[in-house]
Design a protein around this motif. Sequence first.
Motif: not given
Length: 308
Positions: A134-136, A144-147, A152-158, A277-279
């Motif tokens: 997705a283009r946030f 987003g839910l990703r595999y 992911y540059a510039g994004l927070q990932a949990v 997603g974005p922080r």
Amino acid sequence: MVRRLPPLNALRAFEAAARLGSFTAAAEELAVTPAAVSHQVKGLEDYLGLPLFERLPRGIRLTDAGRAYLPQLTFGFNHLARASAALAAGEARGVLTVSVLPSLLRRWLLPRLGDFRRRHPGVSLRFSMTSVYARFSEGEADIGLRYGSGEYAGLQAVRLLDEVVFPVASPSLTTGPQALRQWADMRRADLIHQFVTSVPDPWIQWRPWLLAHDLPEVDTEGGLAFDDASAAMQAAQDGLGVALGRGVLVADDVRSGRLVPLFDEVRRADFAYWVVGPRASFDLPKVAVFVDWLREMADTTPSADAIL
């Protein structure tokens, strides 16, 4: 009675390092440096008066005391997070747009969504089913839910769910004179492939498996190919060939007998499922309650050992 508690940051540092298995991974989750995590853990060990980790030449290992301590802390932090989310739920309102892989939505998320809707009726969920990121910045989704690898540059990932991969087929292919019983039988099997637009996990491709079992002559170009794991698994259920199943996506099919694991072999996937997603998005109440709920659902998802 006055509670005497170790510093909260030290507890968070230890719990993250113990759960993730490294100071570096804990530092990424907590957005600090590995040195800061190490310092906090050392301070906690000094406070408690006993070691929680063995420092090895390549990494760390929990001591008996650390192994006993970890489940209690993880439970406590999860409880605090859920209590906070429940409090925030009173303000959780509005439309939440989620970009999600079609296979993960159909096979893992949809069967659980009724629980979220009962708990948070003020949040309206909108799902964009796509394998494209997705283009946030353009407002295509809140999260987003990703595999993937989690980078992911510039994004927070949990991190949400770890994954395993194993060959699966319809029960009809495991009986009779042409039954698939061992890897050598793959010379006469039809292969079902998955192809994705992002960088793929190597273990969802057939070539590494066949090479590992000295079967380089098996054609990995022929057969059916899908860009959606759900379609690939349906083809396998219909007896059209052998597919590589991801544990999270095929757990219900294996339990029900619609799919059968082959050859007693499981590989730990290089990738995992992530909430991305974005922080700033993660601070929104509607996102916070959804992410917390996702993690609760992940905690109650059986491991591969429980389904195989």
